[in-house]
Motif scaffolding. Structure first.
Motif, PDB file in Angstrom:
ATOM      1  N   HIS A   1      75.098  52.550 -55.994  1.00 47.41           N
ATOM      2  CA  HIS A   1      76.199  52.171 -56.861  1.00 47.41           C
ATOM      3  C   HIS A   1      75.890  52.576 -58.295  1.00 47.41           C
ATOM      4  O   HIS A   1      74.755  52.560 -58.728  1.00 47.41           O
ATOM      5  CB  HIS A   1      76.422  50.665 -56.804  1.00 47.41           C
ATOM      6  CG  HIS A   1      76.440  50.141 -55.410  1.00 47.41           C
ATOM      7  ND1 HIS A   1      77.461  50.397 -54.551  1.00 47.41           N
ATOM      8  CD2 HIS A   1      75.536  49.418 -54.727  1.00 47.41           C
ATOM      9  CE1 HIS A   1      77.190  49.845 -53.396  1.00 47.41           C
ATOM     10  NE2 HIS A   1      76.023  49.241 -53.458  1.00 47.41           N
TER      11      HIS A   1
ATOM     12  N   HIS B   1      88.044  46.921 -47.406  1.00 46.17           N
ATOM     13  CA  HIS B   1      87.497  45.918 -46.485  1.00 46.17           C
ATOM     14  C   HIS B   1      87.613  44.515 -47.047  1.00 46.17           C
ATOM     15  O   HIS B   1      87.752  43.550 -46.313  1.00 46.17           O
ATOM     16  CB  HIS B   1      86.007  46.188 -46.232  1.00 46.17           C
ATOM     17  CG  HIS B   1      85.746  47.433 -45.452  1.00 46.17           C
ATOM     18  ND1 HIS B   1      84.596  48.166 -45.612  1.00 46.17           N
ATOM     19  CD2 HIS B   1      86.479  48.065 -44.533  1.00 46.17           C
ATOM     20  CE1 HIS B   1      84.646  49.211 -44.814  1.00 46.17           C
ATOM     21  NE2 HIS B   1      85.777  49.174 -44.151  1.00 46.17           N
TER      22      HIS B   1
ATOM     23  N   ASP C   1      86.559  52.290 -49.970  1.00 47.98           N
ATOM     24  CA  ASP C   1      86.559  51.774 -48.601  1.00 47.98           C
ATOM     25  C   ASP C   1      86.135  50.321 -48.585  1.00 47.98           C
ATOM     26  O   ASP C   1      86.734  49.476 -47.910  1.00 47.98           O
ATOM     27  CB  ASP C   1      85.603  52.583 -47.715  1.00 47.98           C
ATOM     28  CG  ASP C   1      86.189  53.938 -47.350  1.00 47.98           C
ATOM     29  OD1 ASP C   1      87.334  54.208 -47.749  1.00 47.98           O
ATOM     30  OD2 ASP C   1      85.491  54.715 -46.677  1.00 47.98           O
ATOM     31  N   ARG C   2      85.083  50.048 -49.345  1.00 48.39           N
ATOM     32  CA  ARG C   2      84.568  48.683 -49.394  1.00 48.39           C
ATOM     33  C   ARG C   2      85.631  47.740 -49.967  1.00 48.39           C
ATOM     34  O   ARG C   2      85.829  46.639 -49.464  1.00 48.39           O
ATOM     35  CB  ARG C   2      83.301  48.651 -50.256  1.00 48.39           C
ATOM     36  CG  ARG C   2      82.598  47.334 -50.262  1.00 48.39           C
ATOM     37  CD  ARG C   2      81.922  47.063 -48.932  1.00 48.39           C
ATOM     38  NE  ARG C   2      81.642  45.642 -48.776  1.00 48.39           N
ATOM     39  CZ  ARG C   2      81.939  44.961 -47.679  1.00 48.39           C
ATOM     40  NH1 ARG C   2      82.524  45.547 -46.669  1.00 48.39           N
ATOM     41  NH2 ARG C   2      81.646  43.692 -47.591  1.00 48.39           N
TER      42      ARG C   2
ATOM     43  N   PRO D   1      79.397  47.622 -44.309  1.00 46.58           N
ATOM     44  CA  PRO D   1      79.324  49.084 -44.312  1.00 46.58           C
ATOM     45  C   PRO D   1      77.883  49.555 -44.278  1.00 46.58           C
ATOM     46  O   PRO D   1      76.954  48.753 -44.389  1.00 46.58           O
ATOM     47  CB  PRO D   1      79.957  49.434 -45.652  1.00 46.58           C
ATOM     48  CG  PRO D   1      79.618  48.270 -46.534  1.00 46.58           C
ATOM     49  CD  PRO D   1      79.518  47.056 -45.644  1.00 46.58           C
TER      50      PRO D   1
ATOM     51  N   PHE E   1      74.952  42.044 -48.789  1.00 39.94           N
ATOM     52  CA  PHE E   1      76.243  42.482 -48.251  1.00 39.94           C
ATOM     53  C   PHE E   1      76.621  41.712 -46.990  1.00 39.94           C
ATOM     54  O   PHE E   1      77.799  41.500 -46.717  1.00 39.94           O
ATOM     55  CB  PHE E   1      76.248  43.999 -48.021  1.00 39.94           C
ATOM     56  CG  PHE E   1      76.308  44.749 -49.309  1.00 39.94           C
ATOM     57  CD1 PHE E   1      77.457  44.712 -50.083  1.00 39.94           C
ATOM     58  CD2 PHE E   1      75.216  45.430 -49.787  1.00 39.94           C
ATOM     59  CE1 PHE E   1      77.509  45.365 -51.308  1.00 39.94           C
ATOM     60  CE2 PHE E   1      75.251  46.087 -51.010  1.00 39.94           C
ATOM     61  CZ  PHE E   1      76.404  46.049 -51.760  1.00 39.94           C
TER      62      PHE E   1
ATOM     63  N   PHE F   1      82.174  49.017 -55.524  1.00 38.29           N
ATOM     64  CA  PHE F   1      81.441  49.279 -54.278  1.00 38.29           C
ATOM     65  C   PHE F   1      82.098  50.397 -53.478  1.00 38.29           C
ATOM     66  O   PHE F   1      81.744  50.616 -52.329  1.00 38.29           O
ATOM     67  CB  PHE F   1      81.362  48.010 -53.438  1.00 38.29           C
ATOM     68  CG  PHE F   1      80.544  46.928 -54.088  1.00 38.29           C
ATOM     69  CD1 PHE F   1      79.174  47.069 -54.189  1.00 38.29           C
ATOM     70  CD2 PHE F   1      81.145  45.810 -54.614  1.00 38.29           C
ATOM     71  CE1 PHE F   1      78.414  46.087 -54.807  1.00 38.29           C
ATOM     72  CE2 PHE F   1      80.394  44.829 -55.229  1.00 38.29           C
ATOM     73  CZ  PHE F   1      79.026  44.968 -55.327  1.00 38.29           C
TER      74      PHE F   1
END
Lengths: 489, 331
Positions: free
Chosen positions: A86, B224, B220-221, A81, A148, B217
Motif C-alpha cells: 500500500h 469488498h 477491489d478491496r 484478498p 485483514f 487498499f
C-alpha cells in the motif's frame, strides 16, 4: 448459503470459468484447487462481484447476488484478498474499523457501540489488539494478514471468501490463520470458500474440495475423493504419491521427483556385511533402506542406513529407555536420524545371521533369541516386562510394496512361533506352548532397488524365503541359547 | 490518527496566525487591531478591508481548495505524487479559463460564474483524459505512469495556451502573469466567484472520506468492503475538478500546494481521510496565505507571483517524496 449455477465468465471475451455449478452449506469450508490458470481466482472474483459474469447465477442466502446493494452485499460476504503493498498506511484499528463500513449510514458519523464491539472482538479474535495504534505497514507479513482477517471478521458476514489466504505466510502463521478460519466455520457456522495453492493444506482444513481444470470442475467431493493419485496427476500433470495424514483422517500428497540423471546404485545385502561383537549386532548400509520396525529407537516406518541390535544386561533398568538408547547410539558415533536401534539381553555373539536366496530373490535374516520370558500369548496376563529376547531382522534385496511389508511381518511371526513349537519352548507359568517372548521385536527392511516384490505371503517366493529363513535362524539361535544356559535340548 | 482534536486546534491556531500576519504585514504596516477597532485610521481600514483581507481570504480559499483536492486525488489513486498540478488538471483548467476569455464567451445565466465553470469543465475533461490514457498505457496505474501522463498533457495544454496568447496580441498579455499564479489585486468579486465552488467541492470530497479510506487498499478491496466504487470515484473526481477549476479561474496555476500540504499533514497526523481532508483544507489555506505573504514582501517593492514560491518549496518536496517511495519508505 451459497448456490452457484452454470457460472460462466472471464476477462473480456476470453472465458476463464465455464459452466461451474456447486453449493456450499452453512458451517462448511470449501477449498478451491487447481493449477495456475485453471480459473480458481477468477471464479472467486466472480462470486465476490469484482468480475462480471456472462452467464449463470450466484445465489447468496437464497437471494440473487446481483440484487444486493454494495453495502448489503458486504454485510453478507466478507472477502480476504491476497496480500499487497500500500502507498499509505492506516493504523491497525482504523483498518479494522473499515470492516464496519457497510454498517455506516448517513452523512455524519453513525458509529455505534455495536460497531465498536465488533471491531474489538475481531481484533481480539485475531490477536492484533496490542498493535491497535501501530501502522500496518510496520507489521510483518503474517501480522498484516491477521489485520485483514480482523477487518473481514468485523464485517460479521455469514459468508467468507478467501483468496490464497496463506500466501507468503510461514507455517506457524498458516496454521494460526487456518485454525481461526476452521473455528469460524465450526463454532460460528460461517460458510467459507477459499482458494488454495497448497493441496495438502486444503485437504487438511476443508470439508470439501473443488478441483478446477481449464475453467471447469474436474472433481468436487471430500478430500479423500479428490486428493487421489490419478486425479492429481491428470489435473496438475505432476507425479505424486498420496498417503494418510499421520494423525488425522485426511489425505496428504507428496511429489515424486523424477530422479533423472541419478543412477540407481546396485546394492545387495548379505550376511558378511554384518558386524557382530559382544556389544551389538550392527549392519550399516551404503544407502537408506525402507524400514518398518518395532525398535526402541526410530520405530515405525522410515528410511535408515544403520541398524543396531544392542546387548544390555539382563537386569537393565532405566526410567527413560529411549533417552538412554540415544545416548548409547550417539556415543558410538551413530547418526540418530539414520539409525534404528533395538536391545536384547541375549549375548549378541550368539546371533544367527544367514542369507537365503531362491528364484532370484535374496534376503538376510538376523535373529538373537533367548526364551527366558517365553509366553503363551493366548494365556497372557499382566507380567513384568523385561528386555527383549527374540529380535528378528529381515533385510530384503528388492522393492517391497506396503502390503508386502505387512505380509513379511505376519510370515516372520508365524515362522518364529513354529520354531518355538519345534524347540518345545513352554510358558513357564502356564506350562503351555509358548508363542513368543514378552518383548520380541521385529524389523523388515528393503533396499527398494531391483525386483518388484508386491507380496510376501507364505506361498509367494519371498514369503517362502522369509518363512524358511526365520524358522531356521530362530531354531539355531534358541539352541545356542539353551546350550549357553546349559539347558538340555 | 493519534489525537484528532489537537490536530484541529493546532491547525486552526496556525491558520488564524497566518491570517493575522497576512493582513498586517506589507509595504504599509496595518495593526491587527484595525480589524475590530471602529475608530481606527481610515487609510489602514481601507487597506485592510479593500486590499489585504480579500487577498488573504482568496489565498486561503485557493490554497484550501487545491490542498483538499490533492489529498483526495492521492487517496483515490493511491499515489502520493498526485495533485491538480502534477496530473495536468490545473493546465486543463487554465485552458478552459483562457478559452473563455479568448472567445469572449459569456453564458447569460452563469454571469460571474462563466469563467470558473468553463475552468472546471476544462479540469474535468483533462482529468478523465489523463486517467483514461494512463489506464490504456498501464492497467495497474503505476505512480510514474500517472505522473508522466500528467506531465505530457500538461505540456501539451501549455503550448495550446501559448498559442492562444500569441494569437490575441497585446490585450491578453496580462494572462501571462495570471498564468504564473497570483492572488494579488483581485478584490471581493473573486471571492464570490470561488467560495460556492470551494464549499461544494470540499463537501463532495468530505462526503467520501470513509470511501477514500477504503480505496487506499485498492478498488477491489473497497468494493469488498461495500463501497459503490464507480459512483464514489466519479463524485471524487468531479469534486476535485470543481475545486481545481475554481481555484485556477481566480488565481491561475499555482503548483504543488496539493502535493505539499497533504504530505505534511499525513506525516504529522496520519492518513485517515476522516481527518486528513479537513486538516489539509485548513493547512492548505495557511500555506498559501504564508506563501503569498512571502511573495509580496521578499523582494519588496517588487511582487513575485505566488506560484513561484510554491514551486520553490514544492519541487524539492516532490523530489523527496519520490525518493522515499522508490526506496520503499513511507510517504
Amino acid at each position: 448459503m451459497l448456490h452457484i449455477q452454470g457460472l460462466t465468465g472471464g476477462y473480456g471475451k476470453e472465458l476463464i470459468v465455464k459452466n461451474v455449478s456447486f453449493d456450499v452449506q452453512p458451517g462448511e469450508i470449501l477449498g478451491i484447487l487447481g493449477p495456475n490458470g485453471s480459473g480458481k481466482s477468477t471464479l472467486l472474483k466472480m462470486i465476490s462481484g469484482i468480475l462480471p459474469k456472462q452467464a449463470g447465477t450466484v445465489k447468496i442466502a437464497d437471494r440473487d447476488a446481483d440484487s444486493y446493494s454494495p453495502k448489503e452485499f458486504a454485510r453478507n460476504v466478507a472477502v480476504l484478498p491476497q496480500m499487497h503493498a500500500h502507498a499509505f498506511s492506516h493504523t491497525v484499528k482504523a483498518t479494522v474499523e473499515l470492516g464496519r463500513y457497510p454498517y455506516q449510514t448517513g452523512l455524519f458519523s453513525s458509529w455505534t457501540a455495536e460497531d465498536e464491539e465488533a471491531v474489538t472482538h475481531a481484533m481480539e479474535r485475531t490477536g492484533v489488539t496490542r498493535y491497535e495504534n501501530t501502522l500496518i505497514e510496520s507489521l510483518s507479513g503474517g501480522e498484516q494478514q491477521r489485520v485483514f482477517v480482523a477487518q473481514a471478521l468485523a464485517q460479521q458476514a455469514p459468508l467468507l471468501l478467501l483468496d490464497e489466504p496463506t500466501n507468503h505466510l510461514d507455517i506457524a502463521y498458516q496454521q494460526q490463520l487456518l485454525d481461526t478460519v476452521r473455528s469460524l466455520a465450526v463454532d460460528e457456522g460461517k460458510t467459507v470458500v477459499s482458494v488454495f495453492h497448497d493441496v495438502n493444506l486444503a485437504a487438511l482444513y476443508c470439508d470439501r474440495l473443488l478441483l478446477m481444470e481449464n475453467g471447469e470442475i474436474a472433481k468436487i467431493g471430500s478430500p479423500q475423493d479428490v486428493v487421489r493419485e490419478p486425479i492429481i496427476h491428470s489435473v496438475y500433470k505432476a507425479a505424486v504419491k498420496t498417503q494418510a495424514h499421520p494423525e488425522l483422517p485426511k489425505p496428504q500428497m507428496t511429489l515424486l521427483p523424477s530422479m533423472n540423471g541419478s543412477v540407481e546404485v546396485p546394492l545387495v545385502v548379505d550376511e558378511t556385511q554384518f558386524a557382530v561383537t559382544a556389544d551389538s549386532v550392527q549392519f550399516h548400509a551404503p544407502q537408506s533402506l525402507k524400514t518398518v520396525s518395532s525398535a526402541v529407537h526410530n520405530p515405525g516406518t522410515g528410511w535408515y542406513t544403520t541398524f543396531v541390535n544392542r546387548h544390555v544386561d539382563a537386569n537393565y533398568d532405566c526410567d527413560d529407555v529411549k533417552k538412554e538408547m540415544e545416548d548409547y547410539l550417539e556415543k558410538r558415533g551413530h547418526h540418530l536420524t539414520d539409525t534404528v536401534g533395538m536391545m536384547t539381553a541375549v549375548q549378541t555373539l550368539h546371533a544367527e545371521i544367514a542369507s537365503f536366496a531362491d528364484e532370484g530373490i535374496s534376503i538376510v535374516i538376523a535373529v538373537t533369541a533367548g526364551v527366558g520370558n517365553a509366553v503363551d500369548v493366548s494365556k497372557a496376563r499382566e507380567r513384568e516386562a523385561r528386555v527383549g529376547t527374540i529380535n528378528t531382522w529381515i533385510i530384503v534385496n528388492g522393492r517391497l510394496s506396503d502390503e508386502a511389508f505387512i505380509q513379511a511381518m505376519i510370515t516372520a511371526t508365524e515362522a518364529k512361533t513354529r520354531a518355538l513349537q519345534t524347540e518345545n519352548v513352554l510358558d513357564p507359568l502356564t506350562g503351555t506352548q509358548a508363542t513368543g517372548t514378552s518383548t520380541d521385536s521385529l524389523l523388515v527392511a528393503a533396499t527398494q532397488i531391483g525386483q518388484e516384490l508386491p507380496y510376501a505371503g507364505p506361498i509367494t517366493p519371498l514369503g517362502k524365503l522369509i518363512g524358511t529363513g526365520v524358522y531356521e535362524c530362530t531354531i539355531r539361535a534358541i539352541q545356542t541359547y539353551k546350550e549357553a544356559k546349559g539347558w538340555k535340548g | 490518527m493519534r489525537k484528532p482534536l489537537i490536530a484541529y486546534i493546532v491547525s486552526a491556531a496556525v491558520l488564524l496566525t497566518a491570517v493575522g500576519l497576512g493582513v498586517s504585514i506589507g509595504s504599509v504596516h496595518v495593526p491587527i487591531s484595525t480589524l475590530w477597532n471602529q475608530g481606527a485610521d481610515t487609510t489602514a481600514t481601507n487597506i485592510l478591508w479593500k486590499i489585504r483581507m480579500p487577498r488573504v481570504i482568496l489565498a486561503g480559499l485557493v490554497g484550501a481548495s487545491l490542498a483538499i483536492a490533492g489529498a483526495a486525488f492521492q487517496g483515490l489513486l493511491k499515489n502520493p505524487l498526485a495533485d491538480p498540478y502534477t496530473l495536468g488538471v490545473s493546465s486543463g483548467a487554465s485552458v478552459g479559463a483562457v478559452m473563455t476569455l479568448f472567445f469572449g464567451i459569456s453564458i447569460p445565466f452563469l454571469g460571474l460564474y462563466t469563467l470558473p465553470v468553463f475552468s472546471m469543465v476544462g479540469a474535468a475533461i483533462t482529468m478523465f483524459v489523463v486517467l483514461g490514457f494512463a489506464k490504456l498505457v498501464d492497467r495497474g496505474l503505476n505512480m510514474e505512469t500517472i505522473i508522466l501522463t500528467g506531465i505530457i498533457f500538461g505540456s501539451f495544454l501549455g503550448s495550446v495556451l501559448s498559442l492562444m496568447i500569441a494569437l490575441t496580441g497585446e490585450e491578453l498579455r496580462q494572462i501571462i502573469s495570471w498564468l504564473l499564479g497570483s492572488v494579488s489585486m483581485k478584490g471581493w468579486n473573486y471571492i464570490n466567484m470561488i467560495l460556492p465552488f470551494t464549499i461544494i467541492g470540499s463537501f463532495l470530497l468530505w462526503m467520501n472520506r470513509r470511501e477514500l479510506n477504503a480505496m487506499l487498499f485498492g478498488e477491489d478491496r473497497a468494493k469488498h468492503l461495500g463501497v459503490d466504487v464507480k459512483r464514489r470515484k466519479l463524485v471524487i473526481l468531479i469534486g476535485g475538478s470543481i475545486l481545481t477549476g475554481a481555484a485556477v479561474s481566480v488565481s491561475g496555476t499555482i503548483g504543488f500546494v496539493g502535493l505539499v500540504v497533504p504530505h505534511m499533514t499525513r506525516l504529522l497526523w496520519g492518513s485517515d481521510h476522516r481527518h486528513l481532508l479537513t486538516l489539509s483544507f485548513m493547512n492548505g489555506a495557511t500555506l498559501l496565505i504564508i506563501c503569498d505573504l512571502i511573495a509580496r514582501t521578499i523582494i519588496s517593492p517588487t511582487e513575485l507571483p505566488v506560484g513561484v514560491i510554491t514551486a520553490f518549496i514544492g519541487a524539492p518536496v516532490f523530489a523527496f517524496i519520490f525518493y522515499r517511495q522508490r526506496k520503499g519508505g513511507t510517504a
